[in-house]
Design a protein around this motif. Structure first.
Motif, PDB file in Angstrom:
ATOM      1  N   ILE A   3       0.875  -1.173   0.000  1.00  0.00           N
ATOM      2  CA  ILE A   3       0.000   0.000   0.000  1.00  0.00           C
ATOM      3  C   ILE A   3       0.908   1.217   0.000  1.00  0.00           C
ATOM      4  CG2 ILE A   3      -1.741   1.295   1.282  1.00  0.00           C
ATOM      5  CD1 ILE A   3      -2.676  -1.281   2.523  1.00  0.00           C
ATOM      6  N   ASN A   4       0.765   2.089  -0.975  1.00  0.00           N
ATOM      7  CA  ASN A   4       1.606   3.284  -1.061  1.00  0.00           C
ATOM      8  C   ASN A   4       0.966   4.420  -0.259  1.00  0.00           C
ATOM      9  OD1 ASN A   4       3.510   2.049  -2.692  1.00  0.00           O
ATOM     10  ND2 ASN A   4       2.488   2.656  -4.583  1.00  0.00           N
TER      11      ASN A   4
ATOM     12  N   GLN B 147       8.415  -1.553   5.643  1.00  0.00           N
ATOM     13  CA  GLN B 147       8.512  -0.386   4.785  1.00  0.00           C
ATOM     14  C   GLN B 147       9.554  -0.644   3.702  1.00  0.00           C
ATOM     15  OE1 GLN B 147       9.269   3.284   6.758  1.00  0.00           O
ATOM     16  NE2 GLN B 147       7.563   3.103   8.190  1.00  0.00           N
ATOM     17  N   LEU B 148       9.189  -0.325   2.469  1.00  0.00           N
ATOM     18  CA  LEU B 148      10.143  -0.361   1.377  1.00  0.00           C
ATOM     19  C   LEU B 148      10.695   1.050   1.140  1.00  0.00           C
ATOM     20  CD1 LEU B 148       8.266  -2.714  -1.123  1.00  0.00           C
ATOM     21  CD2 LEU B 148       9.893  -3.325   0.671  1.00  0.00           C
ATOM     22  N   SER B 149      11.637   1.170   0.269  1.00  0.00           N
ATOM     23  CA  SER B 149      12.251   2.476   0.005  1.00  0.00           C
ATOM     24  C   SER B 149      11.212   3.438  -0.561  1.00  0.00           C
ATOM     25  CB  SER B 149      13.402   2.329  -0.988  1.00  0.00           C
ATOM     26  OG  SER B 149      14.404   1.476  -0.466  1.00  0.00           O
TER      27      SER B 149
ATOM     28  N   LEU C 137       4.095   0.329   2.055  1.00  0.00           N
ATOM     29  CA  LEU C 137       3.986  -0.592   3.183  1.00  0.00           C
ATOM     30  C   LEU C 137       3.654  -1.968   2.598  1.00  0.00           C
ATOM     31  CD1 LEU C 137       1.996   1.182   6.048  1.00  0.00           C
ATOM     32  CD2 LEU C 137       4.433   0.718   5.922  1.00  0.00           C
ATOM     33  N   GLU C 138       4.607  -2.891   2.676  1.00  0.00           N
ATOM     34  CA  GLU C 138       4.427  -4.201   2.041  1.00  0.00           C
ATOM     35  C   GLU C 138       3.938  -5.230   3.042  1.00  0.00           C
ATOM     36  OE1 GLU C 138       7.110  -6.342  -1.115  1.00  0.00           O
ATOM     37  OE2 GLU C 138       7.726  -6.990   0.886  1.00  0.00           O
ATOM     38  N   LEU C 139       2.862  -5.915   2.672  1.00  0.00           N
ATOM     39  CA  LEU C 139       2.354  -7.037   3.458  1.00  0.00           C
ATOM     40  C   LEU C 139       3.024  -8.308   2.958  1.00  0.00           C
ATOM     41  CD1 LEU C 139       0.087  -4.787   3.740  1.00  0.00           C
ATOM     42  CD2 LEU C 139      -1.493  -6.690   4.111  1.00  0.00           C
TER      43      LEU C 139
END
Length: 447
Positions: free
Chosen positions: A286-287, A371-373, A381-383
């Motif tokens: 989710i961005n 959290q990704l870059s 936000l990666e699940l």
């Protein structure tokens, strides 16, 4: 050939006695010897075909139907597979061919050259009949093994094709020996000299054979596995592994055929490990709009404590923050001093708590939200978690339900999901400016 010679030769065998008897009765009409020989052979040939037709009718109509009724009443499956692979038909063909081999040559005693050619032809027919019977038995064995647990995922078709090639080689050697009258060893010697040409002609078959053995030995692909090879447009279930090719049914129901040796020469993805594990990975982001990320006030934290899944985490986190700030004497007049809660941090904690309480998420596999870059599209936000099942529909439904909930819940944390502006957004943003410009133009016209 004279009559006396025929009598002397035919008296050695029973079949020759029949020929001699027929010859004498036709000769009594007063025809020449040549015409008599021709009519004798024609009469005996008609009689032989009549006998063969009657025998064939008896075998097919009586014995075969009886066997079929018996087979259908039995509980065993091997006889059903034998019937499906036409084993009885092949057996009846072999019986009729052998009978023809025994009956027809004596008919042409008066024509030695024709009898020799016919004998070779019938010998070749017997060889082909034997091959068809062996092939039917091999297919029956394949079908029996295919329904056993130990061989259900093995490339049995590849093994069958290898045996068939070996049988073809034997048949070719025997036919060569019959036609030329030479020993089969002479054919094998000449075949060795042409081995280089055969290697070139059967290159794909040899590569497929080696690949089938290695695939089976390494257990890298089984029938029923879901494999993916983007290079060849493959993304589906393996239907069949043959000596020369592999058939895969994609999820759009198209069937792709690829050479068997590509399973060794090219890389592919096999989803069997995922299916055997019982869990399928969710890996989607989710961005978050970065400008909506901020510290939370005490009032906002108290409001978020009303979320039941988040309340235990907030209580624990508050104790840790207060202890840390007191130990480091942080100036709380400015929020940036010391440690504080952020809306994105609590949202991330809520996602973890929600996933842990979700009945369709696997609790014994990796479960995290990271959290990704940051990018020009916000903070991802990666699940990263696994569902309890591997079925495609179940996986998609579970993932959709989770993200439906999160997109609706994100507003409670005063966060915004990043999305590019649409045409309506641009029109709404430009509308006040365009209105002012329009008013200015009208006022200028009035003046």
């Amino acid at each position: 050939m004279e009559k006396t010679n025929i009598i002397n030769i035919s008296s050695k065998e029973t079949s020759s006695l029949i020929y001699n008897w027929t010859f004498e009765h036709i000769e009594a009409v007063g025809l020449s010897d040549r015409i008599t020989h021709i009519l004798t052979s024609v009469c005996l040939l008609i009689a032989a075909f009549t006998v063969l037709f009657i025998i064939n009718y008896i075998v097919l109509s009586i014995f075969k139907s009886t066997f079929i009724r018996i087979i259908k009443r039995t509980k065993s499956k091997w006889d059903d597979y034998l019937l499906e692979n036409k084993g009885l038909d092949c057996l009846s063909l072999l019986i009729m061919t052998i009978l023809a081999q025994q009956m027809l040559p004596p008919i042409f005693i008066g024509f030695p050259s024709l009898m020799n050619g016919l004998g070779k032809f019938l010998d070749i027919l017997v060889i082909f009949a034997v091959y068809k019977l062996i092939n039917a038995l091999l297919k029956t064995v394949r079908d029996i093994l295919r329904n056993t647990k130990a061989f259900i995922d093995k490339p049995l078709d590849s093994y069958l094709q290898v045996i068939q090639i070996f049988l073809f080689f034997i048949i070719g050697t025997l036919i060569f020996s019959i036609l030329t009258g030479n020993s089969p060893w002479s054919f094998l010697v000449s075949l060795g000299a042409a081995s280089a040409i055969l290697m070139l002609v059967f290159k794909d078959t040899i590569l497929g054979f080696v690949a089938s053995i290695q695939v089976s030995a390494n257990d890298s692909v089984r029938v029923g596995d879901w494999i993916e090879m983007p290079k060849y447009g493959v993304d589906g279930d393996v239907l069949q592994i043959n000596l020369n090719n592999v058939k895969v049914q994609n999820f759009d129901k198209t069937v792709v055929t690829i050479p068997t040796y590509t399973l060794l020469s090219d890389s592919f993805k096999n989803y069997r490990g995922m299916q055997d594990s019982g869990g399928r990975r969710i890996k989607r982001s989710i961005n978050i709009k970065i400008s909506s990320i901020r510290y939370l006030s005490n009032e906002e934290i108290a409001e978020l404590k009303k979320i039941q899944l988040l309340a235990p985490y907030i209580d624990k986190r508050q104790e840790e923050i207060e202890e840390y700030n007191a130990l480091n004497k942080a100036d709380r007049s400015t929020l940036v001093n010391g440690r504080n809660m952020t809306n994105v941090g609590l949202f991330r904690a809520y996602i973890v708590a929600y996933a842990k309480h979700h009945p369709d998420i696997h609790k014994n596999m990796t479960l995290m939200v990271r959290q990704l870059s940051p990018t020009e599209h916000g903070l991802p936000l990666e699940l990263y978690m696994f569902t309890n099942g591997t079925a495609w529909a179940f996986f998609e439904d579970t993932m959709s339900d989770i993200f439906d909930h999160l997109f609706a819940a994100i507003k409670y944390f005063d966060l915004e999901v990043f999305e590019l502006p649409a045409s309506d957004d641009l029109r709404d943003a430009l509308k006040p400016i365009l209105t002012e410009i329009s008013k200015s133009l009208k006022s200028e016209q009035v003046k």
